[in-house]
Design a protein around this motif. Structure first.
Motif, PDB file in Angstrom:
ATOM      1  N   LEU A   1      35.360  -3.256   8.039  1.00  0.00           N
ATOM      2  CA  LEU A   1      34.184  -4.083   8.293  1.00  0.00           C
ATOM      3  C   LEU A   1      34.642  -5.534   8.345  1.00  0.00           C
ATOM      4  O   LEU A   1      35.261  -6.027   7.407  1.00  0.00           O
ATOM      5  N   ILE A   2      34.339  -6.207   9.452  1.00  0.00           N
ATOM      6  CA  ILE A   2      34.640  -7.633   9.591  1.00  0.00           C
ATOM      7  C   ILE A   2      33.327  -8.405   9.492  1.00  0.00           C
ATOM      8  O   ILE A   2      32.403  -8.176  10.279  1.00  0.00           O
ATOM      9  N   VAL A   3      33.273  -9.311   8.542  1.00  0.00           N
ATOM     10  CA  VAL A   3      32.081 -10.129   8.330  1.00  0.00           C
ATOM     11  C   VAL A   3      32.406 -11.544   8.791  1.00  0.00           C
ATOM     12  O   VAL A   3      33.200 -12.239   8.170  1.00  0.00           O
ATOM     13  N   GLY A   4      31.821 -11.940   9.926  1.00  0.00           N
ATOM     14  CA  GLY A   4      32.120 -13.242  10.507  1.00  0.00           C
ATOM     15  C   GLY A   4      33.239 -13.150  11.515  1.00  0.00           C
ATOM     16  O   GLY A   4      34.351 -13.608  11.256  1.00  0.00           O
ATOM     17  N   CYS A   5      32.977 -12.571  12.660  1.00  0.00           N
ATOM     18  CA  CYS A   5      34.028 -12.298  13.644  1.00  0.00           C
ATOM     19  C   CYS A   5      34.067 -13.387  14.709  1.00  0.00           C
ATOM     20  O   CYS A   5      33.650 -13.195  15.854  1.00  0.00           O
ATOM     21  N   GLY A   6      34.587 -14.561  14.327  1.00  0.00           N
ATOM     22  CA  GLY A   6      34.800 -15.638  15.279  1.00  0.00           C
ATOM     23  C   GLY A   6      36.179 -15.547  15.899  1.00  0.00           C
ATOM     24  O   GLY A   6      36.695 -14.451  16.147  1.00  0.00           O
ATOM     25  N   ASP A   7      36.799 -16.688  16.119  1.00  0.00           N
ATOM     26  CA  ASP A   7      38.092 -16.705  16.798  1.00  0.00           C
ATOM     27  C   ASP A   7      39.156 -15.930  16.025  1.00  0.00           C
ATOM     28  O   ASP A   7      39.847 -15.073  16.589  1.00  0.00           O
ATOM     29  N   VAL A   8      39.313 -16.201  14.729  1.00  0.00           N
ATOM     30  CA  VAL A   8      40.340 -15.505  13.952  1.00  0.00           C
ATOM     31  C   VAL A   8      40.019 -14.019  13.862  1.00  0.00           C
ATOM     32  O   VAL A   8      40.911 -13.171  14.000  1.00  0.00           O
TER      33      VAL A   8
ATOM     34  N   ARG B   1      38.607   2.484  13.012  1.00  0.00           N
ATOM     35  CA  ARG B   1      37.160   2.419  13.247  1.00  0.00           C
ATOM     36  C   ARG B   1      36.669   1.100  12.669  1.00  0.00           C
ATOM     37  O   ARG B   1      36.745   0.870  11.454  1.00  0.00           O
ATOM     38  N   VAL B   2      36.123   0.261  13.535  1.00  0.00           N
ATOM     39  CA  VAL B   2      35.788  -1.104  13.135  1.00  0.00           C
ATOM     40  C   VAL B   2      34.299  -1.351  13.296  1.00  0.00           C
ATOM     41  O   VAL B   2      33.695  -0.993  14.318  1.00  0.00           O
ATOM     42  N   ARG B   3      33.717  -1.991  12.277  1.00  0.00           N
ATOM     43  CA  ARG B   3      32.342  -2.458  12.336  1.00  0.00           C
ATOM     44  C   ARG B   3      32.360  -3.970  12.170  1.00  0.00           C
ATOM     45  O   ARG B   3      33.102  -4.509  11.348  1.00  0.00           O
ATOM     46  N   VAL B   4      31.545  -4.652  12.938  1.00  0.00           N
ATOM     47  CA  VAL B   4      31.460  -6.115  12.885  1.00  0.00           C
ATOM     48  C   VAL B   4      30.026  -6.503  12.570  1.00  0.00           C
ATOM     49  O   VAL B   4      29.095  -6.058  13.250  1.00  0.00           O
TER      50      VAL B   4
ATOM     51  N   THR C   1      28.510  -9.688  23.277  1.00  0.00           N
ATOM     52  CA  THR C   1      29.083  -9.127  24.504  1.00  0.00           C
ATOM     53  C   THR C   1      30.565  -9.467  24.636  1.00  0.00           C
ATOM     54  O   THR C   1      31.218  -9.018  25.562  1.00  0.00           O
ATOM     55  N   ASP C   2      31.076 -10.266  23.698  1.00  0.00           N
ATOM     56  CA  ASP C   2      32.469 -10.689  23.779  1.00  0.00           C
ATOM     57  C   ASP C   2      33.403  -9.779  22.997  1.00  0.00           C
ATOM     58  O   ASP C   2      34.612 -10.004  22.979  1.00  0.00           O
ATOM     59  N   LEU C   3      32.859  -8.766  22.346  1.00  0.00           N
ATOM     60  CA  LEU C   3      33.681  -7.843  21.570  1.00  0.00           C
ATOM     61  C   LEU C   3      33.824  -6.537  22.336  1.00  0.00           C
ATOM     62  O   LEU C   3      32.904  -5.714  22.352  1.00  0.00           O
ATOM     63  N   GLN C   4      34.950  -6.366  22.965  1.00  0.00           N
ATOM     64  CA  GLN C   4      35.206  -5.194  23.783  1.00  0.00           C
ATOM     65  C   GLN C   4      36.391  -4.437  23.192  1.00  0.00           C
ATOM     66  O   GLN C   4      37.534  -4.834  23.342  1.00  0.00           O
ATOM     67  N   ARG C   5      36.087  -3.339  22.498  1.00  0.00           N
ATOM     68  CA  ARG C   5      37.145  -2.554  21.893  1.00  0.00           C
ATOM     69  C   ARG C   5      36.622  -1.154  21.632  1.00  0.00           C
ATOM     70  O   ARG C   5      35.543  -0.974  21.079  1.00  0.00           O
ATOM     71  N   GLU C   6      37.402  -0.165  21.997  1.00  0.00           N
ATOM     72  CA  GLU C   6      36.988   1.217  21.767  1.00  0.00           C
ATOM     73  C   GLU C   6      36.858   1.475  20.269  1.00  0.00           C
ATOM     74  O   GLU C   6      37.726   1.100  19.475  1.00  0.00           O
ATOM     75  N   GLY C   7      35.772   2.096  19.871  1.00  0.00           N
ATOM     76  CA  GLY C   7      35.559   2.408  18.467  1.00  0.00           C
ATOM     77  C   GLY C   7      34.922   1.300  17.669  1.00  0.00           C
ATOM     78  O   GLY C   7      34.707   1.450  16.466  1.00  0.00           O
ATOM     79  N   LEU C   8      34.604   0.177  18.302  1.00  0.00           N
ATOM     80  CA  LEU C   8      33.992  -0.946  17.593  1.00  0.00           C
ATOM     81  C   LEU C   8      32.479  -0.877  17.721  1.00  0.00           C
ATOM     82  O   LEU C   8      31.945  -0.652  18.808  1.00  0.00           O
ATOM     83  N   VAL C   9      31.803  -1.092  16.607  1.00  0.00           N
ATOM     84  CA  VAL C   9      30.340  -1.098  16.584  1.00  0.00           C
ATOM     85  C   VAL C   9      29.876  -2.417  15.982  1.00  0.00           C
ATOM     86  O   VAL C   9      30.360  -2.826  14.923  1.00  0.00           O
ATOM     87  N   VAL C  10      28.948  -3.081  16.652  1.00  0.00           N
ATOM     88  CA  VAL C  10      28.374  -4.317  16.139  1.00  0.00           C
ATOM     89  C   VAL C  10      27.123  -3.974  15.333  1.00  0.00           C
ATOM     90  O   VAL C  10      26.198  -3.336  15.840  1.00  0.00           O
ATOM     91  N   CYS C  11      27.120  -4.378  14.064  1.00  0.00           N
ATOM     92  CA  CYS C  11      25.977  -4.152  13.186  1.00  0.00           C
ATOM     93  C   CYS C  11      25.177  -5.445  13.067  1.00  0.00           C
ATOM     94  O   CYS C  11      25.738  -6.475  12.671  1.00  0.00           O
ATOM     95  N   ARG C  12      23.913  -5.379  13.402  1.00  0.00           N
ATOM     96  CA  ARG C  12      23.075  -6.576  13.333  1.00  0.00           C
ATOM     97  C   ARG C  12      22.663  -6.819  11.887  1.00  0.00           C
ATOM     98  O   ARG C  12      22.187  -5.928  11.191  1.00  0.00           O
ATOM     99  N   GLY C  13      22.856  -8.050  11.454  1.00  0.00           N
ATOM    100  CA  GLY C  13      22.474  -8.419  10.100  1.00  0.00           C
ATOM    101  C   GLY C  13      22.722  -9.895   9.884  1.00  0.00           C
ATOM    102  O   GLY C  13      23.493 -10.523  10.604  1.00  0.00           O
ATOM    103  N   ASP C  14      22.080 -10.461   8.875  1.00  0.00           N
ATOM    104  CA  ASP C  14      22.176 -11.890   8.600  1.00  0.00           C
ATOM    105  C   ASP C  14      22.445 -12.078   7.109  1.00  0.00           C
ATOM    106  O   ASP C  14      21.660 -11.628   6.272  1.00  0.00           O
ATOM    107  N   LEU C  15      23.531 -12.736   6.768  1.00  0.00           N
ATOM    108  CA  LEU C  15      23.875 -12.957   5.373  1.00  0.00           C
ATOM    109  C   LEU C  15      22.848 -13.821   4.649  1.00  0.00           C
ATOM    110  O   LEU C  15      22.804 -13.821   3.415  1.00  0.00           O
ATOM    111  N   ASP C  16      22.048 -14.548   5.397  1.00  0.00           N
ATOM    112  CA  ASP C  16      20.982 -15.340   4.790  1.00  0.00           C
ATOM    113  C   ASP C  16      19.710 -14.518   4.575  1.00  0.00           C
ATOM    114  O   ASP C  16      18.740 -15.027   4.012  1.00  0.00           O
TER     115      ASP C  16
END
Length: 306
Positions: free
Chosen positions: A22-29, A42-45, A52-67
């Motif tokens: 799980l990557i929390v905060g997937c900016g440039d780094v 298996r990666v979750r972001v 739309t800038d995250l293109q990788r097989e097996g990657l899932v974007v999870c919507r959520g807000d740390l605030d």
């Protein structure tokens, strides 16, 4: 589009291992970390919006807000390893975002490894002294206070729940292909730097090496251990920009006194000119065994070839 790193640097986990991240905060780094991961990971972001800038097989974007802690429920038990790259809020002395994340991760099976990416600003002003990770944090800005608070939170949480927590302290991150992350942009604006008598030591790391340190720490970071993620360069800020100007064939920036800087520069720029320190990266090299691709800024500042 950023070029893919060489294959010789792609492996960051033991042979045959399978991982959920799980990557929390997937900016440039964070995106550079993705470039390093084997396809079988298996990666979750976590993202506040559709990506739309995250293109990788097996990657899932999870919507959520740390605030908004209630939006994080789906993250509980989602991954065995967590890379926490999200910055604290812009106000206050506490990192409420990290607190919300840790509370969520405590609700189900906890990860085995959490890597928190902090900043070297936690050391404050050291008058140019050489510091290693045993130096006590001495934050001088609210921004750094929030980082110290986040470090304390993740370490205490790791000790309490038996999770291996590693803290990476990063200085100024730069790269030719990092938006706003190369000194040539400041040089083109003609922003002045301090004169030699008033100048401060600064520290740097290339964005690719920062990502490689994150990847190494996900598997090899020691429990409750901090690492200075910086290169071998020891330069004052003005000399750094002079070197960048020479490499980019641009005019060197004008030099001004500190009193002149206080009259002409903004508060954020002044804050970076108010702290002077050099950092040891011995632990990064010997414990994480990271061989820097860009050990000095003289190598990393050069434009890409071809």
């Amino acid at each position: 589009m950023r070029p893919k790193p060489p294959n010789s640097h792609r492996r960051c986990e033991p042979s045959g291992a399978q991982a959920e991240l799980l990557i929390v905060g997937c900016g440039d780094v964070g995106q550079r970390v993705l470039d390093l991961l084997p396809a079988r990971w298996r990666v979750r972001v976590l993202s506040r919006s559709a990506r739309t800038d995250l293109q990788r097989e097996g990657l899932v974007v999870c919507r959520g807000d740390l605030d908004q802690p209630e939006s994080l429920k789906r993250l509980a038990g989602l991954a065995r390893r967590v890379l926490h790259l999200a910055p604290p809020p812009s106000q206050g002395q506490h990192d409420t975002r990290t607190r919300a994340l840790l509370q969520t991760l405590s609700r189900a099976q906890r990860p085995v490894q959490l890597v928190y990416v902090s900043t070297t600003g936690v050391y404050g002003h050291a008058h140019g002294a050489l510091l290693d990770e045993t130096a006590a944090p001495a934050p001088t800005t609210a921004r750094a206070l929030r980082r110290v608070d986040a470090e304390q939170q993740v370490r205490e949480w790791g000790r309490r729940h038996g999770v291996c927590v590693s803290v990476l302290r990063l200085p100024g991150i730069y790269a030719w292909d990092r938006e706003g992350g190369h000194p040539r942009e400041r040089l083109l604006r003609g922003t002045p730097v301090l004169c030699e008598a008033d100048d401060v030591y600064t520290n740097h790391i290339h964005a690719d090496d920062a990502a490689r340190a994150c990847a190494r720490a996900l598997w090899h970071g020691a429990p409750q251990r901090a690492y200075n993620v910086c290169d071998d360069t020891r330069l004052k800020m003005g000399d750094y920009f002079d070197l960048a100007a020479d490499l980019c064939q641009l005019p060197r920036p004008p030099r001004i006194s500190r009193s002149q800087a206080q009259e002409t520069l903004g508060a954020m720029q002044l804050s970076f000119m108010s702290e002077s320190r050099c950092l040891s990266n011995t632990r990064l090299k010997e414990e994480l065994r990271l061989r820097l691709r860009y050990p000095t800024v003289a190598q990393g500042l050069l434009p890409p070839q071809g």
